[in-house]
Design a protein around this motif. Structure first.
Motif, PDB file in Angstrom:
ATOM      1  N   ILE A  55      -9.427  -4.214  -0.897  1.00 58.88           N
ATOM      2  CA  ILE A  55      -8.549  -5.344  -0.578  1.00 58.88           C
ATOM      3  C   ILE A  55      -9.345  -6.637  -0.483  1.00 58.88           C
ATOM      4  N   CYS A  56     -10.508  -6.566   0.134  1.00 61.73           N
ATOM      5  CA  CYS A  56     -11.303  -7.773   0.350  1.00 61.73           C
ATOM      6  C   CYS A  56     -11.912  -8.314  -0.939  1.00 61.73           C
ATOM      7  N   HIS A  57     -12.406  -7.415  -1.800  1.00 62.86           N
ATOM      8  CA  HIS A  57     -13.090  -7.946  -2.984  1.00 62.86           C
ATOM      9  C   HIS A  57     -13.086  -7.047  -4.221  1.00 62.86           C
ATOM     10  N   ASN A  58     -13.124  -5.728  -4.045  1.00 63.15           N
ATOM     11  CA  ASN A  58     -13.344  -4.873  -5.213  1.00 63.15           C
ATOM     12  C   ASN A  58     -12.207  -4.912  -6.221  1.00 63.15           C
ATOM     13  N   ASN A  59     -10.979  -5.104  -5.757  1.00 63.93           N
ATOM     14  CA  ASN A  59      -9.869  -5.165  -6.708  1.00 63.93           C
ATOM     15  C   ASN A  59      -9.974  -6.390  -7.605  1.00 63.93           C
ATOM     16  N   PHE A  60     -10.311  -7.537  -7.014  1.00 58.14           N
ATOM     17  CA  PHE A  60     -10.501  -8.738  -7.838  1.00 58.14           C
ATOM     18  C   PHE A  60     -11.707  -8.579  -8.763  1.00 58.14           C
ATOM     19  N   LEU A  61     -12.781  -7.976  -8.256  1.00 58.14           N
ATOM     20  CA  LEU A  61     -13.956  -7.775  -9.105  1.00 58.14           C
ATOM     21  C   LEU A  61     -13.621  -6.907 -10.307  1.00 58.14           C
ATOM     22  N   ARG A  62     -12.777  -5.902 -10.107  1.00 57.25           N
ATOM     23  CA  ARG A  62     -12.374  -5.035 -11.216  1.00 57.25           C
ATOM     24  C   ARG A  62     -11.649  -5.827 -12.294  1.00 57.25           C
ATOM     25  N   ALA A 106       0.826  -1.208   0.000  1.00 56.44           N
ATOM     26  CA  ALA A 106       0.000   0.000   0.000  1.00 56.44           C
ATOM     27  C   ALA A 106       0.856   1.252   0.000  1.00 56.44           C
ATOM     28  N   SER A 107       1.965   1.215   0.752  1.00 56.36           N
ATOM     29  CA  SER A 107       2.852   2.385   0.801  1.00 56.36           C
ATOM     30  C   SER A 107       3.587   2.585  -0.520  1.00 56.36           C
ATOM     31  N   LEU A 108       3.764   1.492  -1.265  1.00 53.03           N
ATOM     32  CA  LEU A 108       4.509   1.548  -2.525  1.00 53.03           C
ATOM     33  C   LEU A 108       3.632   1.988  -3.690  1.00 53.03           C
ATOM     34  N   VAL A 109       2.421   1.397  -3.778  1.00 54.48           N
ATOM     35  CA  VAL A 109       1.574   1.656  -4.954  1.00 54.48           C
ATOM     36  C   VAL A 109       0.117   1.948  -4.612  1.00 54.48           C
ATOM     37  N   GLY A 110      -0.234   1.996  -3.329  1.00 55.72           N
ATOM     38  CA  GLY A 110      -1.626   2.206  -2.972  1.00 55.72           C
ATOM     39  C   GLY A 110      -2.364   0.890  -2.771  1.00 55.72           C
ATOM     40  N   THR A 111      -3.646   0.968  -2.536  1.00 56.43           N
ATOM     41  CA  THR A 111      -4.436  -0.224  -2.196  1.00 56.43           C
ATOM     42  C   THR A 111      -5.151  -0.853  -3.384  1.00 56.43           C
ATOM     43  N   ASP A 112      -5.025  -0.268  -4.565  1.00 60.20           N
ATOM     44  CA  ASP A 112      -5.799  -0.765  -5.707  1.00 60.20           C
ATOM     45  C   ASP A 112      -5.335  -2.118  -6.236  1.00 60.20           C
ATOM     46  N   CYS A 113      -4.157  -2.586  -5.828  1.00 62.67           N
ATOM     47  CA  CYS A 113      -3.679  -3.859  -6.379  1.00 62.67           C
ATOM     48  C   CYS A 113      -3.535  -4.935  -5.298  1.00 62.67           C
TER      49      CYS A 113
END
Length: 315
Positions: free
Chosen positions: A301-308, A251-258
């Motif tokens: 983190i829990c689900h939205n990134n995978f859903l994307r 998260a500190s490196l690239v944020g929480t989107d991945c």
């Protein structure tokens, strides 16, 4: 629609452990069971078919046998599981209160060097392929194979391109660094590392360095945090705090989107202290909220990134 907390877990090896599909609801030594999935609020579970290429020279046959076992599991527990072939299936599963099941294959040895076998797997319901396991194969070199390190082969290049065309998720967990960068160059779609961690936190060959993490993030992909203690910490007493360390670092490196979860339940011999199985996901979420992660970030983190990623790739 997705305001309620739930988890997508990007990797488990439970199918290989189910000699009897009924074991999914009986007390057993496996990490994953129906009750534990519900207790952990797992809305979608990626189920991996894993073939050990050292134990058979008929990888496709072995893989199809395990896929049959997976389908028997779905039939036996039709009231609980909903198979995911496209994004609409994921939404249907969540709306019905069922656990979405997405079929994956770990190890491209299953293709036996033939692109037509990739279409066989796709028609059988496979929507993700982890290109290698611990050993280099006809597709690519593996991170753990010190004796045979290389990137994508010409066949591997065609596999990645065909996966993009079919609507299959390309998974670079286990791939060599050379193969990783080849995939990043060739794939037109987001790429995931379904069960990998940060090398800066734990310098294991299976983990990702900073540039790899940045590349996955820039391509819109995700990294599923792996719960294997040897991938979490240099010490033998890894715990939930180490899972959080990997999340915090990325998260500190690239944020929480991945960032996502890729537990590797039933594929690892030991679990971190404080983790007993899928039922422990809420504990991790509580720790993230205590660290003042916003609800939006926790949902990513829990689900939205995978859903994307699923929305982008699955057809």
């Amino acid at each position: 629609m997705y305001s309620q907390f739930f988890v997508i877990d990007g990797h488990c090896d439970t199918i290989s452990k189910l000699d009897d599909v009924n074991a999914l609801e009986c007390p057993n030594n496996n990490h994953v069971s129906l009750s534990r999935l519900y207790e952990g609020r797992v809305g979608i579970q990626f189920f991996a078919v894993w073939i050990d290429p050292l134990s058979t020279d008929k990888c496709l046959h072995s893989g199809l046998q395990l896929i049959d076992r997976y389908k028997r599991m779905l039939d036996t527990y039709a009231a609980h599981f909903h198979p995911i072939l496209r994004l609409a299936d994921a939404k249907d599963a969540l709306e019905a209160g069922k656990i979405g099941a997405l079929l994956t294959v770990e190890g491209g040895d299953v293709l036996e060097g033939s692109l037509s076998n990739l279409e066989v797997l796709y028609k059988a319901g496979v929507r993700l392929l982890t290109l290698t396991w611990n050993h280099s194969n006809q597709i690519a070199g593996a991170a753990m194979d010190a004796h045979s390190r290389y990137g994508l082969t010409p066949f591997g290049t065609e596999v990645v391109k065909t996966m993009n065309d079919l609507g299959m998720i390309v998974d670079v967990s286990h791939a060599s660094e050379e193969a990783f960068w080849d995939v990043m160059e060739i794939s037109k779609q987001p790429v995931i590392a379904s069960h990998s961690n940060a090398k800066a936190v734990c310098p294991h060959p299976r983990n990702l360095d900073d540039e790899q993490i940045k590349a996955i993030a820039s391509k819109g992909g995700v990294i599923g945090i792996n719960f294997y203690p040897l991938f979490l910490s240099k010490t033998e007493d890894a715990g939930i705090v180490d899972i959080i360390k990997h999340i915090e670092y990325i998260a500190s490196l690239v944020g929480t989107d991945c960032i996502a979860f890729g537990s590797d339940f039933d594929g690892i011999e030991t679990l971190p202290q404080g983790i007993e199985g899928p039922q422990s996901f809420p504990i991790i979420v509580e720790e993230l909220l205590k660290l003042n992660y916003s609800e939006e970030d926790v949902h990513k983190i829990c689900h939205n990134n995978f859903l994307r990623v699923m929305e982008k790739i699955l057809k």
